[in-house]
Design an enzyme around this catalytic site. Structure first.
Site, PDB file in Angstrom:
ATOM      1  N   SER A  73      16.157  13.690  -2.373  1.00 10.79           N
ATOM      2  CA  SER A  73      16.251  12.231  -2.199  1.00 10.79           C
ATOM      3  C   SER A  73      17.569  11.735  -1.609  1.00 10.79           C
ATOM      4  O   SER A  73      17.640  10.589  -1.176  1.00 10.79           O
ATOM      5  CB  SER A  73      16.073  11.538  -3.540  1.00 10.79           C
ATOM      6  N   LYS A  76      17.449  10.129   1.696  1.00 12.51           N
ATOM      7  CA  LYS A  76      16.963   8.751   1.907  1.00 12.51           C
ATOM      8  C   LYS A  76      18.072   7.826   2.422  1.00 12.51           C
ATOM      9  O   LYS A  76      17.829   6.907   3.195  1.00 12.51           O
ATOM     10  CB  LYS A  76      16.392   8.196   0.592  1.00 12.51           C
ATOM     11  N   TYR A 198       9.036  13.189   6.221  1.00 15.71           N
ATOM     12  CA  TYR A 198       9.692  12.883   4.946  1.00 15.71           C
ATOM     13  C   TYR A 198       9.917  14.173   4.139  1.00 15.71           C
ATOM     14  O   TYR A 198      11.014  14.409   3.628  1.00 15.71           O
ATOM     15  CB  TYR A 198       8.841  11.873   4.160  1.00 15.71           C
ATOM     16  N   TYR A 250      17.921   6.134  -9.251  1.00 15.09           N
ATOM     17  CA  TYR A 250      16.600   5.965  -9.874  1.00 15.09           C
ATOM     18  C   TYR A 250      16.665   4.794 -10.868  1.00 15.09           C
ATOM     19  O   TYR A 250      17.419   3.843 -10.652  1.00 15.09           O
ATOM     20  CB  TYR A 250      16.137   7.264 -10.561  1.00 15.09           C
ATOM     21  N   VAL A 268      16.319  15.345  -6.698  1.00 15.86           N
ATOM     22  CA  VAL A 268      15.737  16.162  -7.764  1.00 15.86           C
ATOM     23  C   VAL A 268      16.134  17.641  -7.739  1.00 15.86           C
ATOM     24  O   VAL A 268      15.775  18.384  -8.642  1.00 15.86           O
ATOM     25  CB  VAL A 268      14.187  16.045  -7.824  1.00 15.86           C
TER      26      VAL A 268
HETATM   27  N1  GLU Z   1      10.984  15.129  -1.999  1.00 17.20           N
HETATM   28  C1  GLU Z   1      11.025  14.590  -3.333  1.00 17.20           C
HETATM   29  C2  GLU Z   1       9.825  13.716  -3.594  1.00 17.20           C
HETATM   30  O1  GLU Z   1       9.415  12.999  -2.724  1.00 17.20           O
HETATM   31  C3  GLU Z   1      12.289  13.830  -3.470  1.00 17.20           C
HETATM   32  C4  GLU Z   1      12.425  13.234  -4.815  1.00 17.20           C
HETATM   33  C5  GLU Z   1      13.844  13.044  -5.255  1.00 17.20           C
HETATM   34  O2  GLU Z   1      14.739  13.799  -4.950  1.00 17.20           O
HETATM   35  O3  GLU Z   1      13.998  12.057  -5.992  1.00 17.20           O
HETATM   36  O4  GLU Z   1       9.266  13.727  -4.651  1.00 17.20           O
END
Ligand code: GLU
Length: 320
Positions: A73, A76, A198, A250, A268
């Site tokens: 994530s 992002k 993604y 989060y 994650v």
């Molecule tokens: N690729 C993971 C997902 O989409 C990233 C989630 C994350 O790192 O929060 O679930």
């Protein structure tokens, strides 16, 4: 004391502080390695590294700082920056909001009224952001993102194919989220292309030092402090840091802002980046996650670092 003596003490103490925090928290074994993406369950839970890169290009690192892991994530943040460069802020705001959700990162929800995903740091908003990346077909879009990473990190980067295919074959929740957004016209028809991109952006391999360099680039108005290359137009830095500050951790973002007080983003795999504007970037990596998906040791390290180095943005006096 002269200015140079003062700065020697500060920089020397960065190394001492991170060494100290590393030994303080390395035996902390709370939390669990992410397993909802099967390939991530293979991560060694004991890995642990901390790195600071200053805007002057000084590097301080401790632990497993050469270990590669997938960025997840944390991607992002940087893809949001690329979407802003590709379309400008006004257009991007019509597709993705900037409101924190208070819900889990993978919640399948959109804003009731606008039908936009809430923000680019949760999965829905991130998939919508990825779908905005310009390029003639899937390969060109991926290459543009890999070039973007290269500017921030200062070396070529690669997608971990095992993690990518593992996530692609199990990412039903993200697929459902994308379909909901298609239903409301928030992303266009080519859902599988957007999802693949993604999953690929999340599967790029980085080290803890890479994370700190990327964070330091944001701290340094978009210029990589090691290579001196411009990674992003400086006008978008405040937009990126604002959403990191309010939405980056989060559903722990509020408490993080209160306690740590600097823009950050976790992933994650157990990585965290934190940005102290005009000063430094911080990277921490430890795969054991808490209930919200944040690295347990990573959160502790950042709380302590903020406290010991006086990094909270609103702590007047210490951070001037
Ligand atoms: N690729 C993971 C997902 O989409 C990233 C989630 C994350 O790192 O929060 O679930």
């Amino acid at each position: 004391m002269t200015d140079s003596q003062e700065s020697d003490i500060t920089t020397q103490s960065f190394l001492e502080v991170i060494k100290d925090l590393h030994s303080q928290y390395k035996s902390l074994s709370e939390g669990k390695v992410a397993n909802y993406i099967p390939e991530l369950a293979k991560l060694n839970p004991n890995l642990f590294s901390i790195c600071i890169v200053t805007v002057d290009g000084e590097i301080y690192e401790v632990g497993d700082y050469q270990q590669l892991f997938t960025i997840q994530s944390i991607s992002k943040v940087f893809v949001y920056g690329q979407a802003l460069e590709d379309h400008g802020k006004d257009y991007v705001l019509t597709r993705v909001g900037v409101e924190p959700t208070g819900d889990a990162f993978n919640a399948i929800i959109l804003d009731e009224k606008s039908k936009r995903p809430y923000n680019p740091m949760v999965n829905a908003g991130a998939i919508a952001t990825t779908s905005l990346i310009k390029g003639n077909g899937a390969t060109e879009k991926l290459n543009r993102l890999l070039e973007m990473y290269k500017r921030y990190i200062g070396r070529d980067v690669f997608v971990d194919i095992s993690v990518f295919t593992s996530e692609r074959s199990t990412g039903h929740r993200n697929r459902a989220t994308a379909h909901l957004m298609l239903n409301f016209g928030m992303i266009d028809q080519n859902i599988e292309e957007a999802l693949d991109l993604y999953f690929q952006q999340c599967s790029v391999l980085v080290t803890c030092k890479d994370l700190a360099v990327m964070a330091a680039t944001l701290a340094n108005k978009g210029v990589n402090p090691i290579t001196k290359e411009k990674a992003i137009d400086s006008q978008y830095i405040k937009d990126i840091l604002s959403v990191m500050y309010t939405c980056g951790m989060y559903n722990f973002a509020g408490e993080w802002a209160y306690k740590v007080g600097i823009p950050a983003k976790s992933g994650v795999c157990g990585g965290i980046i934190a940005v102290v504007p005009g000063k430094m970037g911080i990277g921490v990596f430890s795969p054991l996650l808490d209930m919200r998906g944040n690295s347990v040791r990573g959160v502790k390290v950042c709380e302590e670092l903020s406290h010991r180095l006086g990094l909270h943005l609103f702590e007047s006096g210490k951070n001037s």
